[in-house]
Design a protein around this motif. Structure first.
Motif: not given
Length: 167
Positions: A124-153
């Protein structure tokens, strides 16, 4: 291309109430080691329900094997026992104190099932989604009005993940 190898853990035990808590702790520790902390509660609940079913229903003995396997983005938790009878989801009344284990597993997992194992057992088995932390993306895109370095990174890192260059 496989970006993450398979990981596997097996525990053999007698499905007795005193052992079920120990197995929960083993599964939790293994998932922490694999950096899958968000899956601990679901996996622990599911394995508890499966082991309780072995304890209550399995014949001729309570000997079983718990396996967890991480393959790419899927964690599979399974329990093998020596009883060939396959479990079924029961209709439960609101006043019932038992009989909801498989329904709970169905509610917290991506999928579940049971299959014969030879002529004298089942899995008897069950499965769970296990996306690696490095691949897990936020559910919504991040938008900004300024082009700062952290956003580019951040955008460059997301692009690298999507292109498969980050492991």
């Amino acid at each position: 291309m496989i970006s993450q190898p398979s990981r596997h853990c097996t525990v053999e035990l007698q499905a007795l109430p005193s052992r079920i808590g120990q197995v929960r702790r083993i599964i939790s520790a293994q998932l922490r080691y694999w950096h899958l902390d968000p899956l601990i509660d679901q996996a622990a609940l599911g394995v508890t329900e499966l082991l309780t079913n072995v304890h209550r229903h399995a014949e001729p003995d309570k000997l079983c094997t718990v396996e967890i396997e991480l393959l790419l983005d899927r964690l599979t938790v399974s329990v093998h026992d020596h009883d060939p009878r396959l479990p079924t989801v029961r209709e439960s009344d609101v006043s019932d104190t038992t009989g909801r284990g498989l329904a709970l597993i169905a509610a917290v997992s991506e999928s579940w099932g049971a299959r014969p194992k030879g002529e004298t057992g089942k899995i008897v088995w069950f499965t769970l989604s296990a996306l690696p932390p490095a691949v897990a993306l936020p559910p919504y895109p991040v938008y900004a009005t300024t082009a700062d370095a952290s956003l580019r990174e951040h955008s460059a890192a997301r692009s690298a993940v999507r292109a498969g260059r980050v492991r």
